[in-house]
Structure formats: structure tokens, C-alpha cells
Enzyme design. Structure first.
Site, mmCIF file in Angstrom:
data_model
loop_
_atom_site.group_PDB
_atom_site.id
_atom_site.type_symbol
_atom_site.label_atom_id
_atom_site.label_comp_id
_atom_site.label_asym_id
_atom_site.label_seq_id
_atom_site.Cartn_x
_atom_site.Cartn_y
_atom_site.Cartn_z
ATOM 1 N N TYR A 63 0.787 -1.052 -0.125
ATOM 2 C CA TYR A 63 -0.126 -0.044 -0.050
ATOM 3 C C TYR A 63 0.702 1.147 -0.082
ATOM 4 O O TYR A 63 1.604 1.434 0.873
ATOM 5 C CB TYR A 63 -0.969 0.000 1.201
ATOM 6 C CG TYR A 63 -2.069 -1.030 1.034
ATOM 7 C CD1 TYR A 63 -2.315 -1.561 -0.173
ATOM 8 C CD2 TYR A 63 -2.799 -1.437 2.111
ATOM 9 C CE1 TYR A 63 -3.548 -2.591 -0.184
ATOM 10 C CE2 TYR A 63 -4.029 -2.248 2.010
ATOM 11 C CZ TYR A 63 -3.964 -3.043 0.740
ATOM 12 O OH TYR A 63 -5.086 -3.946 0.716
ATOM 13 N N GLN A 186 -10.283 -12.447 2.737
ATOM 14 C CA GLN A 186 -10.840 -11.033 2.056
ATOM 15 C C GLN A 186 -11.151 -11.129 0.846
ATOM 16 O O GLN A 186 -10.307 -11.235 -0.163
ATOM 17 C CB GLN A 186 -9.445 -9.741 2.416
ATOM 18 C CG GLN A 186 -10.123 -8.648 2.441
ATOM 19 C CD GLN A 186 -8.984 -7.575 3.067
ATOM 20 O OE1 GLN A 186 -8.466 -6.810 2.261
ATOM 21 N NE2 GLN A 186 -8.707 -7.579 4.197
HETATM 22 N N1 LIG Z 1 -7.433 -7.826 -0.599
HETATM 23 C C1 LIG Z 1 -7.282 -7.087 -1.517
HETATM 24 O O1 LIG Z 1 -7.094 -7.409 -2.700
HETATM 25 C C2 LIG Z 1 -7.715 -5.579 -1.313
HETATM 26 C C3 LIG Z 1 -7.579 -4.714 -2.426
HETATM 27 C C4 LIG Z 1 -8.374 -3.441 -2.228
HETATM 28 C C5 LIG Z 1 -8.331 -2.797 -0.879
HETATM 29 N N2 LIG Z 1 -8.448 -3.646 0.100
HETATM 30 C C6 LIG Z 1 -8.497 -3.302 1.600
HETATM 31 O O2 LIG Z 1 -9.733 -2.916 1.635
HETATM 32 C C7 LIG Z 1 -9.776 -1.624 2.107
HETATM 33 C C8 LIG Z 1 -10.988 -0.743 1.426
HETATM 34 O O3 LIG Z 1 -11.214 -1.090 0.049
HETATM 35 P P1 LIG Z 1 -11.313 0.320 -0.905
HETATM 36 O O4 LIG Z 1 -10.531 1.303 -0.451
HETATM 37 O O5 LIG Z 1 -11.296 -0.144 -2.443
HETATM 38 O O6 LIG Z 1 -12.881 0.288 -0.673
HETATM 39 P P2 LIG Z 1 -14.064 1.407 -0.288
HETATM 40 O O7 LIG Z 1 -13.925 1.364 1.097
HETATM 41 O O8 LIG Z 1 -15.366 0.708 -0.991
HETATM 42 O O9 LIG Z 1 -13.554 2.682 -0.735
HETATM 43 C C9 LIG Z 1 -12.693 3.642 -0.191
HETATM 44 C C10 LIG Z 1 -12.431 4.716 -1.229
HETATM 45 O O10 LIG Z 1 -13.693 5.182 -1.692
HETATM 46 C C11 LIG Z 1 -13.868 6.684 -1.385
HETATM 47 N N3 LIG Z 1 -15.289 7.051 -0.902
HETATM 48 C C12 LIG Z 1 -15.873 6.136 -0.108
HETATM 49 N N4 LIG Z 1 -16.995 6.863 0.217
HETATM 50 C C13 LIG Z 1 -17.078 7.849 -0.794
HETATM 51 C C14 LIG Z 1 -18.128 9.009 -1.166
HETATM 52 N N5 LIG Z 1 -19.352 8.912 -0.519
HETATM 53 N N6 LIG Z 1 -17.713 9.759 -2.076
HETATM 54 C C15 LIG Z 1 -16.491 9.755 -2.521
HETATM 55 N N7 LIG Z 1 -15.649 8.916 -2.295
HETATM 56 C C16 LIG Z 1 -15.986 7.924 -1.501
HETATM 57 C C17 LIG Z 1 -13.063 7.101 -0.247
HETATM 58 O O11 LIG Z 1 -12.721 8.335 -0.465
HETATM 59 P P3 LIG Z 1 -12.216 9.168 1.073
HETATM 60 O O12 LIG Z 1 -10.975 8.571 1.479
HETATM 61 O O13 LIG Z 1 -12.002 10.568 0.532
HETATM 62 O O14 LIG Z 1 -13.457 9.183 1.738
HETATM 63 C C18 LIG Z 1 -12.017 6.007 -0.689
HETATM 64 O O15 LIG Z 1 -10.929 6.579 -1.623
HETATM 65 C C19 LIG Z 1 -8.506 -1.060 1.613
HETATM 66 O O16 LIG Z 1 -8.195 0.164 2.457
HETATM 67 C C20 LIG Z 1 -7.780 -2.292 1.864
HETATM 68 O O17 LIG Z 1 -7.322 -1.931 3.206
HETATM 69 C C21 LIG Z 1 -8.013 -5.248 -0.086
#
Ligand SMILES: NC(=O)c1ccc[n+]([C@@H]2O[C@H](COP(=O)([O-])OP(=O)(O)OC[C@H]3O[C@@H](n4cnc5c(N)ncnc54)[C@H](OP(=O)(O)O)[C@@H]3O)[C@@H](O)[C@H]2O)c1
Length: 326
Positions: A63, A186
Site C-alpha cells: 500500500y 478477504q
Molecule cells: N485484499 C485485496 O485485494 C484488497 C484490495 C483493495 C483494498 N483492500 C483493502 O480494503 C480496504 C477498502 O477497500 P477500498 O478502498 O477499495 O474500498 P472502499 O472502502 O469501498 O472505498 C474507499 C474509497 O472510496 C472513497 N469513498 C468512499 N465513500 C465515498 C463517497 N461517499 N464519496 C466519494 N468517495 C468516497 C474513499 O475516499 P475518501 O478517503 O476521500 O473518503 C476511498 O478512496 C482498503 O483500504 C484495503 O485495506 C484489499
């Protein structure tokens, strides 16, 4: 509202119903050094997460090219008591291309040990409570993985082992070589990624069969439920597609509108509804939230104040699918 125990709590009793995903910490995805303001940003996010009862923090070695872990390490130095208050999880197994090798997934024993030791150095801690194998590696050898985990566990560097993005067959194959249970998987899962649920339900829907990945996940959720493996949902907020104030595409608008209608009805945030949809599932899914906006993190806490009924759950499922259930 009392929440039923998570499968993960058999192994890690202090694990929280929601997890905080640290992929948005550490600044930009570049090799510029992290700064104090990146640590301030992480501190505000971590404090908001702790405020809503989150104890589990999810990292990966990749990350922001290692900066998310380094910034967290700086936060531990600022607040030494933080380490003992949280459940620390990280992942390894994805290697970006360098001059000496192409991009690859690497679950060889030697690389797992090397990657964990590098994460511990960046985090400035002696132990990961949970290590996840980030993605399946076509060249993986379960006996070798088991030996690497056993070595890390004996040395006190890793408490428990889990996986990410693995299907039922991969988990069963790996699990046979281990003398400890896999504790988590996950998966990309939520209103924006319905494949693991569609796989077991919409077998006679020709449209579902054409979705990428839909069939690969058949039996995955059931395998986790049968073996007490915690399903953690990444992309749980679908990056704001359904909780945001405006739809990112016209196709998302019906589900976004329904989320907001249910939020008004239950007197909770839209984020609370999106996450409550996952938490209604009997697998006791643990959503991993990736927002680093403290207000949005606090809004996610509403997920623990609402339980959707069967009709609400199915309305959201079908509307988010965009095509009728078969
Ligand atoms: N295992 C894997 O392969 C894998 C892959 C990807 C991620 N992950 C893990 O899962 C976690 C979550 O994944 P994710 O970040 O893809 O998912 P998420 O929680 O669905 O999305 C978070 C992102 O969406 C934005 N966001 C959320 N609500 C919003 C809204 N109402 N308006 C505008 N932007 C919004 C956030 O921006 P803001 O920060 O500005 O709110 C952030 O950039 C990661 O941090 C990581 O730890 C794991």
C-alpha cells in the site's frame, strides 16, 4: 443492537465487526518520502476508527509502496500504547515489477518470510496479529507456505494466517497443508461486487454467468461458513457509488436512491446502510472500510445501529444487480 460473534473472534477475541483498511494512508502511490502531514492524516483516520469501536487495522506491504505501513509505524512511535490496543493485519504476495523481475504473485516460502520481516521493520513492531496471503499465486506450493508460516509463528512474528481473493478450492488445498486453521479470507464484496453471492444463488441467470469472476466464486462463501473462516469484504463502500450524494453512473442511481431512502427510514447514514447490507449475511461478514475521511469513518459506525429486514436486503440486492433475480 447486539451483534452475533464474528468467526474471527474464536481466534482473536478483540476483533471488531468493522475493520479499517489502510490503503488510503501514506500519501500518494509514488516513491516520494512520507511526511509528518501524512502521519497527521493517518492519526485523524485512526482516531475516528477507534471512536466507532474499530480495533482491526488492515495493511498490505504494497500500500502506497510501503508508505502506509511506514506512516503507521510513525504513529506507533507517537502513541506507543496504540499497538497493544489494536489487531494488526497485513498482507504479502504481490510483487511489482523491478529491473530484476516482472510483476508477479509470489507465495514462495522465502518471499513470504522476507516480506513479513520488511513489514515488521516498516511498522516498527515485533508481530503481525494476522498475515493474509494477498492473492493466489499459480506457482504456490501449500507445504512451502505452511513451513514459512510455521517458522514465522514459532518466532512470534505472526499470530494467525488468512488469505485474500482465494476461492473454495484454493482454501481447501492450502488448508490441508496447515496445522493451524485459516482465519480469514478477504474478498471483493458488497453492493458494488455481488459475484461471491451471485455465484451461489443466480446459477440459472445467463446475465450473471457473463459477469467476470461470477462462477469462480462458487462455494467460496459456503466454504468459509463451514470452516469458520472470517469473510472480510474489501471495496465494502463501493468507493461511494451508493452512499455518495450523486450517482457516479446512471446505472447506479436506482440503488443509490434506495440506499438513501432506507437511510432516512432508519435514521442512519447511507454508509451505515451499505455496510449493514453486508453485515446482515449469516457469514457475519466483516466489512473493511477504506475511507480516510474522519466524518465518513464516523458515519460508517451507523452500520452497527441498524439491522435490515429480509425485504430490505433483497430489494437492495436486486436493485444493485441491475437485472431481476432469476
Ligand atoms: N485484499 C485485496 O485485494 C484488497 C484490495 C483493495 C483494498 N483492500 C483493502 O480494503 C480496504 C477498502 O477497500 P477500498 O478502498 O477499495 O474500498 P472502499 O472502502 O469501498 O472505498 C474507499 C474509497 O472510496 C472513497 N469513498 C468512499 N465513500 C465515498 C463517497 N461517499 N464519496 C466519494 N468517495 C468516497 C474513499 O475516499 P475518501 O478517503 O476521500 O473518503 C476511498 O478512496 C482498503 O483500504 C484495503 O485495506 C484489499
Amino acid at each position: 443492537m447486539s451483534l452475533a460473534a464474528l468467526p474471527l473472534q474464536q481466534h482473536v477475541p478483540t476483533a471488531s465487526p468493522l475493520a479499517y483498511g489502510c490503503m488510503g494512508l501514506g500519501g500518494r502511490w509514488d516513491h516520494a518520502p512520507w511526511t509528518d502531514s501524512d502521519v497527521d492524516h493517518a492519526q485523524a483516520a485512526v482516531e475516528a476508527a477507534l471512536d466507532i469501536g474499530i480495533t482491526l487495522f488492515d495493511h498490505a506491504d504494497i500500500y502506497t509502496f510501503g508508505k502506509a505501513e511506514s506512516v503507521f509505524g510513525a504513529l506507533f512511535r507517537r502513541q506507543p500504547s496504540l499497538r497493544e490496543r489494536i489487531v494488526l493485519q497485513s498482507k504479502c504476495g504481490i510483487r511489482f515489477a523491478t529491473d530484476s523481475h516482472p510483476k508477479c504473485y509470489d507465495l514462495s516460502g522465502g518471499y513470504i518470510v522476507e516480506a513479513v520481516e520488511a513489514s515488521l521493520r516498516r511498522l516498527g513492531t515485533e508481530r503481525l496479529d494476522i498475515l493474509l496471503l494477498h492473492r493466489p499465486d499459480p506457482l504456490m506450493a501449500p507445504d512451502e507456505i505452511a513451513e514459512a508460516f510455521q517458522r514465522l509463528r514459532t518466532q512470534g512474528k505472526v499470530g494467525h494466517l488468512g488469505v485474500s481473493n482465494m476461492n473454495a478450492g484454493q482454501m481447501a488445498w492450502l488448508g490441508r497443508a496447515l496445522d493451524q486453521p485459516l482465519v480469514a479470507n478477504q474478498l471483493e464484496l458488497g453492493l458494488g461486487h455481488l459475484e461471491p453471492i451471485d455465484a451461489g444463488t443466480c446459477f440459472n441467470d445467463p446475465q450473471a454467468a457473463t459477469r467476470p469472476g461470477a462462477l469462480a466464486w462458487a462455494g467460496t462463501m459456503e466454504h468459509c461458513q463451514q470452516h469458520g473462516i472470517q469473510i472480510q469484504a474489501w471495496s465494502s463502500l463501493a468507493r461511494g457509488r451508493f452512499s455518495g450524494d450523486t450517482a457516479q453512473t446512471s446505472a447506479d442511481e436506482p440503488a443509490r436512491a434506495l440506499v438513501h431512502q432506507l437511510a432516512r427510514h432508519h435514521g442512519v447514514s447511507a454508509e451505515g446502510i451499505v455496510l449493514a447490507w453486508l453485515m446482515k449475511h449469516p457469514a457475519r461478514i466483516q466489512p473493511v472500510i477504506g475511507t480516510s475521511n474522519p466524518d465518513r469513518i464516523r458515519a460508517c459506525g451507523d452500520a452497527m445501529r441498524v439491522t435490515l429486514n429480509r425485504g430490505e436486503w433483497y430489494s437492495l440486492y436486486e436493485t444493485a444487480r441491475g437485472v431481476p433475480l432469476p
